[in-house]
Design a protein around this motif. Structure first.
Motif, mmCIF file in Angstrom:
data_model
loop_
_atom_site.group_PDB
_atom_site.id
_atom_site.type_symbol
_atom_site.label_atom_id
_atom_site.label_comp_id
_atom_site.label_asym_id
_atom_site.label_seq_id
_atom_site.Cartn_x
_atom_site.Cartn_y
_atom_site.Cartn_z
ATOM 1 N N ILE A 178 -2.121 0.784 -4.716
ATOM 2 C CA ILE A 178 -1.885 -0.424 -3.943
ATOM 3 C C ILE A 178 -1.441 -1.471 -4.953
ATOM 4 O O ILE A 178 -2.169 -1.781 -5.898
ATOM 5 C CB ILE A 178 -3.167 -0.901 -3.231
ATOM 6 C CG1 ILE A 178 -3.691 0.213 -2.312
ATOM 7 C CG2 ILE A 178 -2.904 -2.176 -2.447
ATOM 8 C CD1 ILE A 178 -4.995 -0.141 -1.630
ATOM 9 N N ASP B 266 0.847 -1.190 0.000
ATOM 10 C CA ASP B 266 0.000 0.000 0.000
ATOM 11 C C ASP B 266 0.886 1.245 0.000
ATOM 12 O O ASP B 266 1.541 1.549 0.984
ATOM 13 C CB ASP B 266 -0.887 -0.035 1.245
ATOM 14 C CG ASP B 266 -1.956 1.046 1.207
ATOM 15 O OD1 ASP B 266 -1.828 1.994 0.414
ATOM 16 O OD2 ASP B 266 -2.922 0.931 1.980
ATOM 17 N N ARG C 6 -0.305 4.289 -0.660
ATOM 18 C CA ARG C 6 -1.092 5.512 -0.471
ATOM 19 C C ARG C 6 -0.462 6.352 0.637
ATOM 20 O O ARG C 6 -0.102 5.823 1.699
ATOM 21 C CB ARG C 6 -2.540 5.181 -0.107
ATOM 22 C CG ARG C 6 -3.318 4.653 -1.304
ATOM 23 C CD ARG C 6 -4.694 4.215 -0.874
ATOM 24 N NE ARG C 6 -4.597 3.194 0.185
ATOM 25 C CZ ARG C 6 -5.649 2.586 0.719
ATOM 26 N NH1 ARG C 6 -6.852 2.884 0.310
ATOM 27 N NH2 ARG C 6 -5.486 1.683 1.652
#
Lengths: 263, 263
Positions: free
Chosen positions: B212, B196, B198
């Motif tokens: 992701i 991930d 982000r």
């Protein structure tokens, strides 16, 4: 382990092994840059050397930058459709406008815009992307003809290196049914994009049915492991993968709409 | 090129490189076989040695064989539903019966049966497969709990080798929008299945959005290049990929149905 592995610095991988070799140290790419030259220089600086049958996997992002396939959001006037779509999804209407211009058709709106691009790729936001671009206002677009981009780059690299080098242009796409992005091929030159094993036999001499491997996508996914999104290594050499050189466009991977109930 | 590359036969890959190392010479796997033992023996015979952070990608087929997840078509009595589905698609009704028993739901019928398995995977024929199985009458089924299979194998391999080894169990799945099969992860242990990004920043310090990466699938796809369907190399070591060990089931990759308009 082959003897070669210990004697030659630019050895071939040991029998059956495949290497994923990140090409580090590329400068920020700008419109008009000669990518073959820039990549060749980086390969030299990294004390690598191209070998026959190397497959160069190149992130779409630097192809687009070199080809000037970038857009400044502030220069776009959103259409009525863009304004509507933007309002329904809390999106930047100028970004939606750019996405619509890159699209043949909208497949779904939520949670992201999934469209069919003019090439036929089905992906989020038509491949329009903010990341790894300088400037808040700037986005990259997919190359107009990524197969042509791959053929040109491959040709230029072969001319420089005198080696038979194939090129795959990769991008990260999402997919239905499974979460997360994987790297797939959006352009290819010199390497078959699919390996059709129908009619061949497995180790028990049974005929393999319905087995067509999307190897250009597997090559892109493999290279993705060595790219690392954050570190920004947009070029990876895949070495040791055995293939017969072929000129097949990556758009051949697109499932024809009439066979695809999901559109 | 690291100095190491020329001095040690079981060297680590040079900085940033990833190696895909096929483990050849595995015997035909039978029910009850101790896979950790069989694989460790093959690794030794190939004069390889496990290293910390090696990721072993294992084709589902040999896991299923070792676990006895095979079926003899002649022992199945097709239900009325199986007979109907078989008649509509010119299929073997006994095969359809096996597929139905492995399925939670049928997603589409043509051109192949796409189902949701009891694990939640969406794939053709519920992963029931004829290839690389001895006997015309015999098919393999997906492992009942491929994540558990991966954890068990990883544990047994770590005990034998004293090395930290992760396991990914792979199978070849088709997908909407794109033709051909790619290798994906159906089980995992010791390696994160998703990365991930982000909130992290790209090389221009912009925050990455919606990024992701499905790295377990990328690992499976990469290993697939070194497996070769025909040659039947069902085990590949991925070496040099940097990750933080994690216990996350591969079923986490399945997109929740309520987020997925394509079901």
């Amino acid at each position: 382990m082959s003897k070669n592995a210990r004697t030659s610095p630019s050895r071939r991988p040991a029998r059956g092994r495949i290497e994923l070799i990140p090409v580090t140290g590329l400068p920020e790419i700008r419109e008009g840059d000669d990518l073959a030259r820039t990549i060749s220089a980086a390969v030299r600086r990294a004390r690598l050397r191209f070998q026959n049958r190397d497959i160069l996997v190149v992130a779409q992002k630097i192809i687009s930058k070199a080809e000037g396939r970038i857009a400044r959001l502030s220069t776009f006037e959103p259409s009525a459709q863009a304004l509507q779509l933007a309002a329904r999804g809390s999106r930047d209407p100028r970004l939606v406008e750019v996405i619509l211009r890159e699209s043949r058709r909208i497949i779904r709106e939520h949670p992201v815009l999934i469209v069919e691009t003019h090439h036929g790729f089905v992906c989020a936001n038509a491949g329009v992307d903010h990341s790894n671009v300088p400037g808040e206002d700037v986005v990259t677009l997919l190359p107009t003809d990524p197969d042509l981009s791959a053929r040109r780059l491959g040709k230029a690299l072969r001319r420089r290196s005198k080696k038979q080098i194939a090129v795959v242009i990769s991008d990260t796409f999402g997919r239905p049914w499974r979460l997360g992005l994987t790297n797939v091929a959006v352009g290819a030159a010199g390497v078959p994009v699919m390996l059709d094993l129908r009619g061949t036999r497995d180790r028990n001499a049974k005929r393999l049915q319905a087995t067509i491997l999307a190897i250009a996508d597997d090559l892109a996914a493999a290279a993705g492991l060595a790219m690392g999104k954050q570190e920004g290594v947009p070029v990876v050499i895949v070495r040791g993968y055995k293939y017969r050189p072929a000129q097949v466009p990556a758009t051949k991977i697109i499932r024809p709409a009439h066979e695809d109930l999901f559109r």
